[in-house]
Write a protein that holds these residues in place. Structure first.
Motif, PDB file in Angstrom:
ATOM      1  N   UNK A 291      -8.250  -5.850   5.620  1.00  0.00           N
ATOM      2  CA  UNK A 291      -7.396  -5.710   6.806  1.00  0.00           C
ATOM      3  C   UNK A 291      -6.813  -4.304   6.888  1.00  0.00           C
ATOM      4  N   UNK A 292      -6.546  -3.697   5.727  1.00  0.00           N
ATOM      5  CA  UNK A 292      -6.015  -2.331   5.716  1.00  0.00           C
ATOM      6  C   UNK A 292      -7.059  -1.340   6.224  1.00  0.00           C
ATOM      7  N   UNK A 293      -8.312  -1.546   5.801  1.00  0.00           N
ATOM      8  CA  UNK A 293      -9.377  -0.635   6.249  1.00  0.00           C
ATOM      9  C   UNK A 293      -9.706  -0.870   7.722  1.00  0.00           C
TER      10      UNK A 293
ATOM     11  N   UNK B 236      -0.538  -2.353  11.135  1.00  0.00           N
ATOM     12  CA  UNK B 236      -1.165  -3.476  11.838  1.00  0.00           C
ATOM     13  C   UNK B 236      -1.686  -4.522  10.842  1.00  0.00           C
ATOM     14  N   UNK B 237      -2.105  -4.051   9.662  1.00  0.00           N
ATOM     15  CA  UNK B 237      -2.632  -4.971   8.656  1.00  0.00           C
ATOM     16  C   UNK B 237      -1.557  -5.973   8.238  1.00  0.00           C
ATOM     17  N   UNK B 238      -0.332  -5.462   8.041  1.00  0.00           N
ATOM     18  CA  UNK B 238       0.747  -6.377   7.652  1.00  0.00           C
ATOM     19  C   UNK B 238       1.034  -7.362   8.773  1.00  0.00           C
ATOM     20  N   UNK B 239       0.998  -6.868  10.034  1.00  0.00           N
ATOM     21  CA  UNK B 239       1.196  -7.766  11.176  1.00  0.00           C
ATOM     22  C   UNK B 239       0.145  -8.876  11.163  1.00  0.00           C
TER      23      UNK B 239
END
Lengths: 338, 555
Positions: free
Chosen positions: A184-186, A192-195
């Motif tokens: 998700x981070x990439x 946005x990844x944390x969201x």
């Protein structure tokens, strides 16, 4: 129970002491290649049997989860018991380099393999690639969501209707789950990844400890959708479970690696094993029984496995993933477990 | 020893228990030395390693993060619930099975042993298959969509797993109550309830406390059940494991597992204070020859109902495991197969032999050490006695993961180089079962009057002779229970062993966990079935060797 007269009592003690001594002494005498591996129990046994048949080198193994192998190698650092760390994500192998646990070895076979699949200084070498997929329980999905299509993207999993129906492992416990989180981070960038993970969290029934467990949960109908490595899902489908495997767009992946333990008891046998498992025959054998995709270009893909070229893989930076692991997992723990 | 000295000892009862007394008895000195060295080397020293290993930063983090406090609370809550239910059911079993006139005793005895024989993750899996979302009972029969994961499932699994522990402990104590006391009370006009309240209950109070303490410690350090069925309900024992497997964070794992000790210590102190005020002794030593009086019908039939339900649940768990072993794919393809067994016989027999061999050695070692230690520590007054008492029960509170890690850290260099050997696996088995054997010894010793030993001592016997000729025969029920229990526990242990086994010293349970973790349930169930079969056969063999009087399942 043995009646406890004085004689038997003394005899028992003597026998006990002697056997303990004998056992302790005999256990040192092992001359086989010693393998620690997080692969499936049955697979390791078959691969090492094959290796022994072809090379005449005896091999013994224990299966532990990848993290347990790492923890154990660190604990045994002063007196290494193992020769080879066989299987598990390159990230785990990577994390041991800093601890000075691994010995670099440049296998002659590596010239045939894409440099993306081995460490630039040869600390580890990749012999398979796995991608993350969704395991969907067909019966449960059709019963619960008769009007829905199967999810095919990561965003599809955010549908509020899936509340309590998605299973995923905890990145604090499983390398597989960490791959999912890092993906998700990439894919989205940090914020946005944390969201995204917050949204996904609302649909998760609970976080399992073993990486392959979500696939099992889907197979047993404990959940509708399980997030796991595709080959773990394929195994369940082949053993008869009514699952569908879907690789989402922009999915995460791992390189499964083998590495040699510094100061292990059988350094030459360890090198022979690495050569053997990296070469075509070894990789083909592994690929056939595990359904994992080999890194050697000459290996024929087993039936049921999806070729890497058909997947839409994310640009996965394992070095970044390895370096940021503690920070991300720490933050993940704070957000979702407190 | 001169006549004068013997006379002097008779007049001054306590002289044997002073420093002077100890010096006069080199056997006692030797015994204390052996026990102290063992307990310090294999319990305290590895624990110190665990305390020293993490940095102060790691310790600080544990306290500042609320997550860990919540997990700590979860562990304590679960322990309280499990202790209550397991001790209650365990007491029902022990009480019923020690009555002369209770029906189907052999059946109930056999079923109450079953949970002990099964590796915990197999029980957990069976519970999911029976009571999970697709469970045979909850889904197929009742049409429910409920999850077995979480606190209630975990409580249920632990209760099923640990009531036999309580039953074994309590039955040893109940058996040693002399029935003449009951007759005497009845002759004096006491009601059945009055007899229970004034005779049975006070006499077994130390036993109940022992059982409850033991169960709560097992609950706290239980690893298999929370792993398989805990789900979102997180406890310290699994958190420690996760720190190792997920974060490779040995220091934090050490800190987390260390904090399991605090609730255990609390329980320990409460028990100690309570029991020490309620000591009773049946002066004659052990049971008389009179037959026990009949049980009142209401008690008998309510017990029958409780025991039947518990036994039925236990049996269904085992039926699921055995069926799983012969089924091609659970839940999908129900056809019969032997393929799962052929896999075990072809490639896994060595692990099973290792399990058997190590467990036999561990059970003998534990029984001898623990019984002996309980006698020396309970009966003799010497400096450091309280500390040894505490150390002897500590391992019950140590999660297996912690023992595993601690042993790797403590015994991986010369002169204490044990990693990679079978000895380290066996030692971990012994150490983890010492509390059970030790408490068992204590519970019986509570009821043996000191005057018997004193008489022997006054006739010139030294500590070892007294132990051999007087204590051991009196403790034989505790001794045999410890052998069975340790054997079975070691056959099914996984959490500590998983860190200590090496290629060549691998045991069956670690293989089963590996198989079931990856969804080879058929093979896992087959291997578990073989393991359970061997465990049952071996315990029956013990029983046959011992003859009818000295049963290993000494209910």
């Amino acid at each position: 129970m043995i009646s406890l007269t004085r004689k038997t009592f003394l005899r028992v003690i003597t026998v006990l002491m002697l056997t303990l001594l004998f056992v302790t002494a005999s256990a040192y005498a092992s001359e086989s290649l010693v393998v620690y591996s997080p692969l499936h129990e049955e697979e390791i046994a078959r691969i090492l049997d094959k290796f022994s048949q072809e090379t005449g080198i005896k091999a013994e193994f224990i299966r532990l989860s990848a993290g347990a192998v790492a923890a154990r190698l660190i604990a045994e650092k002063d007196h290494p018991m193992a020769d080879v760390f066989f299987g598990g994500s390159a990230e785990t192998h990577e994390s041991l380099i800093g601890e000075e646990i691994l010995r670099p070895y440049q296998s002659p076979v590596l010239k045939d393999i894409d440099p993306a699949f081995y460490h630039p200084e040869y600390y580890w070498s990749g012999f398979y690639v796995g991608a993350i997929g969704f395991a969907i329980n067909n019966a449960r999905f059709k019963e619960k969501y008769p009007d829905k299509e199967y999810p095919t993207t990561w965003e599809d999993l955010l549908d509020p209707d899936y509340k309590g129906e998605i299973s995923m492992a905890s990145p604090a416990a499983s390398g597989t789950a960490y791959t999912v989180v890092a993906t998700q981070f990439f894919r989205l960038g940090e914020e946005k990844a944390w969201e995204y993970l917050e949204g996904l969290h609302k649909n998760i029934s609970f976080y399992t400890t073993a990486g392959a467990a979500p696939a099992q949960h889907a197979a047993l109908g404990e959940c509708t959708i399980g997030i796991a490595f595709g080959h773990d899902v394929m195994k369940l489908i082949q053993s008869g479970y009514d699952l569908t495997l879907i690789y989402p767009k922009d999915t995460g992946w791992e390189v499964g690696a083998v590495s040699i333990v510094k100061g292990g008891p059988n350094p030459e046998a360890a090198e022979k094993f690495v050569d053997w498992i990296l070469d075509v025959d070894g990789q083909q054998f592994h690929s056939d029984i595990s359904l994992r995709v080999a890194t050697h270009p000459k290996v024929v893909l087993p039936e049921g496995a999806t070729p890497i070229s058909e997947l839409q893989l994310i640009d996965y930076d394992y070095e970044w993933a390895g370096q940021n692991r503690d920070r991300i997992v720490e933050e993940w723990n704070k957000r979702f477990l407190d | 020893m001169s006549v004068e000295l013997q006379y002097e000892e008779k007049t001054q009862r306590t002289s044997r228990f002073t420093l002077k007394g100890i010096l006069q008895d080199p056997a006692l000195l030797f015994a204390i030395a052996v026990i102290s060295v063992f307990l310090f080397l294999f319990i305290i020293y590895p624990m110190l390693k665990i305390v020293i290993y993490p940095s102060s930063e790691t310790w600080r983090r544990f306290f500042t993060e609320t997550r860990y406090m919540k997990i700590l609370k979860n562990s304590v809550l679960l322990a309280i619930l499990t202790t209550f239910s397991s001790t209650l059911i365990g007491f029902c079993f022990a009480y019923a099975l020690t009555r002369e006139d209770f029906p189907f005793k052999r059946f109930f005895r056999a079923t109450s042993i079953l949970p002990l024989i099964s590796p915990p993750f197999v029980t957990g899996l069976a519970l999911i298959l029976l009571f999970g979302r697709q469970g045979l009972i909850t889904h197929t029969l009742l049409g429910l969509d409920v999850s077995a994961y979480g606190l209630s499932g975990l409580w249920f699994a632990q209760t099923m797993a640990y009531y036999p522990v309580a039953a074994l402990t309590l039955s040893g104590v109940l058996k040693s109550i002399n029935p003449t006391l009951e007759y005497a009370a009845r002759d004096l006009g006491q009601s059945e309830w009055g007899i229970f309240k004034t005779i049975t209950l006070p006499l077994i109070t130390p036993g109940i406390a022992s059982a409850a303490l033991l169960v709560s410690m097992y609950s706290l350090s239980d690893f298999g059940n929370p792993m398989v069925i805990g789900g979102p309900f997180r406890v310290l024992a699994t958190e420690a494991y996760m720190q190792v497997t997920g974060m490779y964070n040995l220091p934090m794992a050490a800190v987390v597992s260390f904090f399991l000790l605090i609730p255990s210590l609390g329980i320990f102190l409460i028990q100690r204070y309570w029991v020490s005020r309620k000591q009773y002794e049946t002066v004659t030593g052990k049971g008389g020859t009179l037959e026990a009086p009949p049980t009142p019908p209401i008690v008998k039939y309510s017990l029958l109902v409780i025991l039947s339900i518990a036994s039925l649940l236990t049996i269904s768990i085992f039926v699921v495991v055995i069926c799983g072993a012969f089924t091609k794919t659970w839940g999908v393809d129900w056809s019969f197969t032997l393929a799962n067994f052929s896999y075990t016989f072809l490639s896994k027999m060595k692990d099973i032999w290792n399990s058997l061999y190590f467990s036999l050695l561990a059970s003998l070692g534990t029984a001898l050490l623990a019984t002996f230690a309980s006698y020396i520590i309970y009966r003799k007054k010497f400096w450091g006695r309280n500390a040894l008492d505490l150390i002897a029960v500590l391992p019950g509170a140590l999660p297996g993961t912690m023992v595993g890690i601690a042993y790797i850290l403590a015994f991986n260099r010369k002169p204490l180089l044990l990693t990679g050997t079978a000895a380290i696996v066996i030692l971990s088995m012994i150490v983890r079962n010492i509390p059970f054997g030790y408490r068992n010894g204590l519970a019986v010793l509570h009821q043996i009057d000191e005057s018997i030993e004193e008489s022997a001592a006054n006739l010139g016997a030294n500590t070892l002779q007294v132990f051999k000729d007087i204590i051991l025969p009196l403790l034989k029920s505790a001794f045999s229970v410890t052998i069975v229990y340790t054997f079975i526990k070691s056959m099914t242990t996984v959490s500590a062993a998983i860190f200590l086994v090496s290629p060549g010293t691998n045991i069956a349970t670690t293989s089963i966990l590996g198989l079931s973790e990856h969804g080879y349930w058929g093979q896992a169930a087959a291997m578990a079935t073989i393991l359970i079969g061997i465990t049952i056969l071996t315990t029956l063999l013990f029983e046959t060797i011992g003859g009818k009087e000295k049963k290993l399942f000494d209910f």
